[in-house]
Write an enzyme that holds these catalytic residues in place. Structure first.
Site, mmCIF file in Angstrom:
data_model
loop_
_atom_site.group_PDB
_atom_site.id
_atom_site.type_symbol
_atom_site.label_atom_id
_atom_site.label_comp_id
_atom_site.label_asym_id
_atom_site.label_seq_id
_atom_site.Cartn_x
_atom_site.Cartn_y
_atom_site.Cartn_z
ATOM 1 N N ASP A 326 89.245 19.102 47.707
ATOM 2 C CA ASP A 326 88.438 19.164 48.928
ATOM 3 C C ASP A 326 89.380 19.320 50.106
ATOM 4 O O ASP A 326 90.523 18.881 50.042
ATOM 5 C CB ASP A 326 87.682 17.851 49.128
ATOM 6 C CG ASP A 326 86.524 17.740 48.172
ATOM 7 O OD1 ASP A 326 86.044 18.780 47.712
ATOM 8 O OD2 ASP A 326 86.108 16.606 47.898
ATOM 9 N N ASP A 634 83.867 13.372 46.086
ATOM 10 C CA ASP A 634 83.521 12.029 46.553
ATOM 11 C C ASP A 634 82.036 11.698 46.428
ATOM 12 O O ASP A 634 81.676 10.554 46.305
ATOM 13 C CB ASP A 634 84.008 11.819 47.994
ATOM 14 C CG ASP A 634 83.661 13.001 48.885
ATOM 15 O OD1 ASP A 634 82.771 13.786 48.509
ATOM 16 O OD2 ASP A 634 84.273 13.127 49.964
ATOM 17 N N ASP A 638 79.137 15.557 43.203
ATOM 18 C CA ASP A 638 80.440 15.996 42.704
ATOM 19 C C ASP A 638 80.687 15.483 41.289
ATOM 20 O O ASP A 638 81.556 15.989 40.576
ATOM 21 C CB ASP A 638 81.574 15.458 43.601
ATOM 22 C CG ASP A 638 81.594 16.140 44.951
ATOM 23 O OD1 ASP A 638 81.149 17.298 45.016
ATOM 24 O OD2 ASP A 638 82.041 15.520 45.929
HETATM 25 P P1 ATP Z 1 85.208 19.384 52.160
HETATM 26 O O1 ATP Z 1 84.542 19.855 50.922
HETATM 27 O O2 ATP Z 1 86.419 20.088 52.534
HETATM 28 O O3 ATP Z 1 85.383 17.912 52.215
HETATM 29 P P2 ATP Z 1 83.103 18.911 53.663
HETATM 30 O O4 ATP Z 1 82.846 17.914 52.641
HETATM 31 O O5 ATP Z 1 83.389 18.442 55.023
HETATM 32 O O6 ATP Z 1 84.210 19.845 53.248
HETATM 33 P P3 ATP Z 1 80.466 19.115 53.982
HETATM 34 O O7 ATP Z 1 80.578 17.694 54.303
HETATM 35 O O8 ATP Z 1 79.588 19.555 52.881
HETATM 36 O O9 ATP Z 1 81.839 19.770 53.710
HETATM 37 O O10 ATP Z 1 80.058 19.825 55.310
HETATM 38 C C1 ATP Z 1 79.659 21.154 55.322
HETATM 39 C C2 ATP Z 1 79.208 21.513 56.694
HETATM 40 O O11 ATP Z 1 78.104 20.704 57.037
HETATM 41 C C3 ATP Z 1 80.251 21.258 57.770
HETATM 42 O O12 ATP Z 1 81.034 22.393 57.992
HETATM 43 C C4 ATP Z 1 79.407 20.945 58.973
HETATM 44 O O13 ATP Z 1 79.043 22.124 59.646
HETATM 45 C C5 ATP Z 1 78.155 20.328 58.387
HETATM 46 N N1 ATP Z 1 78.182 18.857 58.479
HETATM 47 C C6 ATP Z 1 79.137 18.045 58.026
HETATM 48 N N2 ATP Z 1 78.812 16.760 58.258
HETATM 49 C C7 ATP Z 1 77.630 16.759 58.870
HETATM 50 C C8 ATP Z 1 76.748 15.739 59.352
HETATM 51 N N3 ATP Z 1 77.038 14.455 59.262
HETATM 52 N N4 ATP Z 1 75.592 16.130 59.932
HETATM 53 C C9 ATP Z 1 75.279 17.418 60.025
HETATM 54 N N5 ATP Z 1 76.049 18.405 59.602
HETATM 55 C C10 ATP Z 1 77.214 18.099 59.018
#
Ligand code: ATP
Length: 896
Positions: A326, A634, A638
């Site tokens: 990630d 996490d 997943d």
């Molecule tokens: P990685 O896989 O690298 O950890 P990530 O887990 O941050 O990436 P996600 O958490 O799935 O990826 O987030 C994807 C997208 O969703 C982000 O780019 C953001 O635009 C949006 N996002 C992330 N967190 C939130 C939240 N708490 N509320 C609304 N939108 C969110």
């Protein structure tokens, strides 16, 4: 008690607790003392005595004991007693090795014990679930395993999978309201949650009403069987190998005895010698030492923040050829700061870093007065309302209770003077649809004091753009035309291209009468308000770790839910994306089958805008290409990919219980660099195991051959039984264990990953063992013959010299075993455990050679000082022979 029928306040009364503050730490301690730990009873373990007695279960040891007793009856008291003492000492050695191994494994289990988030003294804190007591107020979110039986007092979109109790695998929706009395079957108790069940969605708060064996789980579990001990593939291979070695050792021993008898030795004498030889030659200590090496390696990993949950992973780590990781939090700091905000065609920048709540807003590099910017204020207000995190302070340290992405939005709003506390007094949240990585957005429905209502959604801008029919422009809504869409996309690309993580906010007004819509209904027909871009700097150590992985033949693949351009920018900064490397996004990935992905997967270094379910496809495609895959994760979704990967890696800080349970490796610091150090350690452990297998087996081959050669040459016995046993005890124990503690050779991370099917004896190990064993046998016999002839057939003296030579040859050889190539490649003092172990072994040999009372027992005589030159010279000869041949080979290759 009919907990499910009570109103929350009555639950608190009955459980003697306070819903707002939880129990006091003192009261919790008292209850813990009175009612005991919150754990299910396990079956009793084997007692120490049984483990000790088990050491004598070995067939050959029993034969030896029987033979000894017979010789005792025949009048050889001293021999008999001495042999029994050695056998007992050997048993102690085995016992301590086994105990040590078991203790380390036990400690590991403790480390991965589940945790619970509990309200004590008015503060939320994490404790071991074991310490939960009745009356504790606990909270949980999707991915958590419930630590005790609770009556729910709050539930937000909460769904729990209770198959562990009811067998029903479809999650049950939960609520906090009292139920009628007649609902008593566990599956119908919708306002309760039970120990061991799994939160699949939403979040909840509950009061603990039963712990340990009093829980529903405790009542059906009765007595949990002790978890079976897991053995690693190598351990299983060694077990098989052990069986073969026993047969080989026995056959050779029988050969020694037969040849000896044919050559005129007495049968009785040969029998005892043979049995001692068999006991010495069978590497009975091997399994325990392997376990210790694994367990100690695992402990070294803990110091580097990696917890191995499944022992076999230690070996697989050394074979890893791809790490899929990630991005957010693992490769980056997960410390986000909003730097850019766009709305109504205007772009603002924000100053200030981290959790500093002070900062200025600028437009075209000129400071602005935020009070006059209604558009900006509105956008910030909505991003605070649609937000389930909080800024908190503890011991003068500010932190985000919740998601760092949301934290950054709160901090940006605070810089404009908009705080959550103040906004919550003006608005009430009627409904919340929590964020998940699948939808990539979250939604709330809020109402202000005058009764106006809005749906507010925030999430990935490209996703929100799809579901927005309008755009907000200077306080008015306009239909989202193709032109507007292009404008917004342009902004998204500009921000993402600068490595910014982007979040958009959209809304839709609701009339006072409209009922609360479902999640699906709410998240459509929205009006896009604006976009915020935040930086999340890469962790400084990751770049180097990625580089080291590359040198070790391991490819790093970034998998992220973030925008493609954001991912690309960061992957470039970290050196993950080579010039010709490719990027694939989630929608493309969805369209490909596993077969099609397999075709191209080797060229792809970044997967962006993916959902957790894509990860499984990636793992499968890579595995089909023959890779050994480590995959991080996490969340709940997943878990399947983590399980399917060869090495499932979960985040210790941000990971859910489900992800951790599925994983074989947990990163305490959520850091990519930790995976790299775990792989380093994994390779080292495997090498150490190879080192002592090499040492033990070469020593054993030497012991057998010296006897066999002597019999074939019609010589007297070069060693008496008790000497053989002493050699075995002295050389097999400490030096072998010390090898297990060795550090890695410098080049361990410059080799390609080991092939998972590689045999124990590959890369020339088998040859090294046999050739070295033969030479140890020859030099020992040479020492024996030289001295025997020179001293006019003084057998006791010649035997003592042979005994000393055999031990010395093994104690020198142990240093050879530290290096795959030549002994001169490494500083012999590099492993001080080994130096001390060898010195102690040497002392144990000198004592039996020079201390008169022991001379009688061991049939030894004092060796003259000058003869030590012969002994050490012959013992060291093999090392020089091998090192010499290595050096000539090396210079020849250099010349070529
Ligand atoms: P990685 O896989 O690298 O950890 P990530 O887990 O941050 O990436 P996600 O958490 O799935 O990826 O987030 C994807 C997208 O969703 C982000 O780019 C953001 O635009 C949006 N996002 C992330 N967190 C939130 C939240 N708490 N509320 C609304 N939108 C969110």
């Amino acid at each position: 008690m009919q907990w499910h029928t009570l109103a929350p306040n009555d639950v608190a009364k009955e459980a003697h607790t306070d819903l707002a503050k939880g129990l006091t730490t003192e009261e919790a301690k008292k209850r813990l003392k009175r009612f005991g730990y919150n754990e299910l009873k396990e079956a009793k373990k084997q007692s120490a005595l049984i483990v000790f007695l088990n050491q004598f279960r070995d067939f050959m040891v029993l034969v030896l004991l029987a033979a000894t007793i017979i010789s005792g009856f025949l009048g050889e008291y001293v021999d008999a007693i001495a042999i029994i003492v050695i056998v007992i000492m050997n048993a102690f050695l085995g016992f301590f090795q086994e105990r040590r191994a078991e203790k380390s494994l036990e400690a590991l289990k403790q480390l991965s014990a589940p945790q619970a988030t509990v309200l004590r003294d008015g503060e939320w804190m994490k404790i071991h679930s074991q310490e939960l007591v009745v009356g504790d107020v606990i909270k949980f979110t999707s991915g958590d395993r419930i630590g005790a039986d609770v009556r729910l007092i709050d539930a937000k979109g909460l769904e729990i999978e209770e198959s562990a109790l009811t067998g029903e695998s479809v999650p049950t929706a939960k609520l906090a309201t009292p139920l009628a009395n007649e609902n008593t079957a566990i599956g119908d108790l919708h306002n309760m949650a039970f120990m061991g069940t799994l939160v699949t969605r939403g979040s909840g708060v509950g009061v603990v009403i039963a712990t340990g064996m009093k829980t529903a789980m405790g009542q059906i579990a009765n007595l949990l069987q002790e978890a079976e001990t897991v053995t690693t593939p190598l351990q299983r291979k060694l077990e098989q190998l052990g069986k073969i070695l026993i047969i080989v050792a026995l056959l050779l021993t029988v050969l020694v005895v037969i040849v000896g008898v044919i050559q005129g030795h007495e049968l009785y004498e040969m029998f005892l010698a043979g049995v001692s030889l068999a006991v010495a030659a069978i590497p009975e200590g091997l399994p325990a030492i392997v376990t210790i090496a694994l367990a100690l390696g695992v402990q070294r990993m803990i110091k580097k923040n990696a917890i191995v949950r499944k022992l076999p992973a230690v070996e697989t780590l050394g074979c890893a050829s791809v790490i899929c990781s990630d991005k957010t939090g693992t490769m980056t700091e997960n410390m986000m700061t909003v730097t850019n905000i766009w709305a109504s065609g205007r772009m603002w920048t924000v100053s200030g870093t981290g959790l500093e709540l002070k900062g200025e807003f600028y437009e075209n590099e000129r400071p602005i007065n935020i009070k006059k910017e209604a558009v900006l204020q509105q956008l910030l207000t909505f991003s605070v309302l649609c937000n389930s995190s909080q800024i908190k302070e503890k011991e003068h340290r500010r932190y985000i209770d919740g998601d760092p992405t949301e934290g950054a939005l709160l901090v940006a709003a605070a810089k404009a003077g908009l705080t959550k506390a103040q906004l919550e007094s003006e608005f009430t949240v009627e409904q919340e649809f929590p964020f998940d990585s699948e939808r990539k957005m979250m939604t709330v429905i809020v109402k202000d004091k005058s009764g106006r209502r809005w749906i507010i959604t925030k999430g990935a801008p490209d996703v929100l753009l799809e579901i927005s029919g309008h755009i907000w422009w200077n306080g008015r809504t306009q239909p989202m035309t193709a032109d507007w869409r292009k404008t917004v996309q342009h902004v998204i690309h500009a921000m993402a291209g600068k490595a910014l993580r982007t979040i958009a906010v959209a809304y839709r007004p609701l009339t006072a009468k409209e009922p609360i819509p479902s999640e699906k209904e709410a998240e459509k027909g929205l009006t896009l308000m604006g976009i915020q871009g935040m930086i999340d700097p890469p962790r400084p150590e990751v770049k180097k770790a990625v580089q080291q992985c590359k040198e070790a033949g391991i490819k790093t693949v970034m998998i992220t839910g973030d925008h493609l351009l954001t991912a690309k920018a960061i992957a470039k900064q970290l050196g993950i994306l080579p010039p010709k490397g490719k990027i694939m996004d989630g929608p493309t990935l969805s369209r490909l089958s596993v077969d099609e992905l397999e075709e191209v997967v080797d060229d792809i270094y970044v997967f962006a805008r993916v959902s957790p379910e894509h990860k499984l496809k990636i793992v499968k495609a890579l595995q089909r290409r023959g890779h050994v895959v480590a995959m991080t994760g996490d969340g709940v979704n997943d878990a399947p990919a983590i399980k399917a990967a060869d090495i499932g890696v979960a985040m210790g800080k941000s990971g859910t219980d489900v992800a951790k349970e599925a994983a074989s490796l947990v990163l305490l610091d959520d850091n990519f660099a930790t995976i790299q150090s775990a792989i380093h350690e994994g390779r080292n452990i495997y090498e150490n195991i190879r080192k002592f297998i090499r040492y033990l087996l070469a020593s054993n081959v030497g012991e057998i051959l010296v006897m066999l050669f002597a019999m074939l040459l019609a010589l007297p016995l070069p060693l008496v039984p008790i000497q053989i046993l002493w050699v075995n005890l002295v050389t097999d124990g400490l030096p072998a264990m010390a090898l297990g503690l060795d550090r890695a050779e410098e080049n361990v991370m410059r080799r390609r990953p080991r092939h998972p099917k590689e045999g124990v004896f590959s890369r020339g190990l088998g040859w090294k063992i046999v050739s070295r064993g033969v030479i140890i046998g020859i030099v020992t016999l040479a020492a024996f013959m030289t001295v025997y002839e020179r001293s006019g057939n003084n057998l006791a003296y010649a035997q003592t010299v042979a005994f000393a030579t055999l031990v010395m040859a093994q104690l020198i050889h142990v240093f050879d075993c530290r290096c795959e190539r030549s002994i001169f490649d490494r500083n012999p003092l590099g492993n001080m455990y080994l130096v001390w172990a060898v010195l102690l072994s040497l002392l144990l040999v000198l004592v039996v050679i020079y201390y008169p009372p022991l001379q009688r027992v061991f049939h030894t005589v004092s060796v003259e000082l000058l003869d030590w030159i012969l002994i050490v010279g012959l013992a060291a000869l093999p090392t020089f022979l091998f090192a010499g041949s290595f050096l000539t080979r090396k210079s020849r290759t250099n010349m070529l």
